[in-house]
Design an enzyme around this catalytic site. Structure first.
Site, PDB file in Angstrom:
ATOM      1  NE  ARG A  39       8.748  28.801  49.641  1.00 18.70           N
ATOM      2  CZ  ARG A  39       8.114  27.900  50.412  1.00 18.70           C
ATOM      3  NH1 ARG A  39       7.692  28.219  51.604  1.00 18.70           N
ATOM      4  NH2 ARG A  39       7.902  26.682  49.962  1.00 18.70           N
ATOM      5  CG  ASN A  40       1.664  31.263  43.896  1.00 18.08           C
ATOM      6  OD1 ASN A  40       1.839  31.627  42.741  1.00 18.08           O
ATOM      7  ND2 ASN A  40       0.793  30.328  44.227  1.00 18.08           N
ATOM      8  CB  ALA A  41       6.223  31.289  40.686  1.00 18.89           C
TER       9      ALA A  41
END
Length: 174
Positions: A39-41
């Protein structure tokens, strides 16, 4: 508390821009990849800006960033930290990476972008006072964290701010 060790930098000899985080998350350490949390962008943003998105292999993404003149590293070489949150880092345990050596080996870098507040705070407190005046040409800017813990902005909003990295890599920002 477990001692965490960061990664070697992703950096070609001709890098022009450095993106600095604080310390890899638990997910990143397990995968042995920068920004490995699903979920890290970071990688979705790199996909939008440079075509280095999460659908590619990690090696492909690294090659694309290096070809664009982008280096990626962390401020911390070691630290004690339970879990992944920057707020949990035991500041008494930190060891800083060798930035004087890094900048000497990558003399074309003139822009440093911080991926969030902790990277900037620790760098300004622990690295800047130790750097020689010969590195005074470096320009610094904090960007919104790509961490899933920073939810004040969505992916598109973060990518719009992070577009300055693309401009800097192309020599369009001074």
């Amino acid at each position: 508390m477990t001692i965490r060790q960061g990664f070697a930098p992703i950096a070609a000899d001709d890098a022009r821009v450095l993106v600095l985080g604080s310390m890899p998350s638990e997910a990143s350490l397990l995968k042995q990849q920068y920004y490995g949390h699903p979920r890290n962008a970071f990688w979705p943003i790199m996909g939008l800006l440079f075509g280095a998105g999460p659908e590619l292999t990690y090696e492909q993404r690294k090659k694309i960033l290096m070809a664009q003149g982008i280096a990626v590293w962390d401020v911390l070489k070691y630290c004690r930290r339970p879990g992944s949150m920057d707020a949990a880092i035991d500041m008494a345990s930190i060891e800083i990476n060798d930035f004087a050596g890094f900048f000497a080996r990558h003399p074309l870098i003139d822009r440093v972008f911080f991926n969030g507040g902790t990277a900037e705070k620790v760098y300004r407190q622990r690295v800047l006072p130790e750097l020689s005046e010969k590195f005074n040409y470096l320009h610094y800017q904090r960007l919104p964290s790509t961490s899933p813990a920073y939810a004040a902005m969505n992916l598109q909003q973060k990518a719009a701010v992070w577009a300055v990295v693309k401009k800097a890599a192309a020599g369009m920002v001074k």
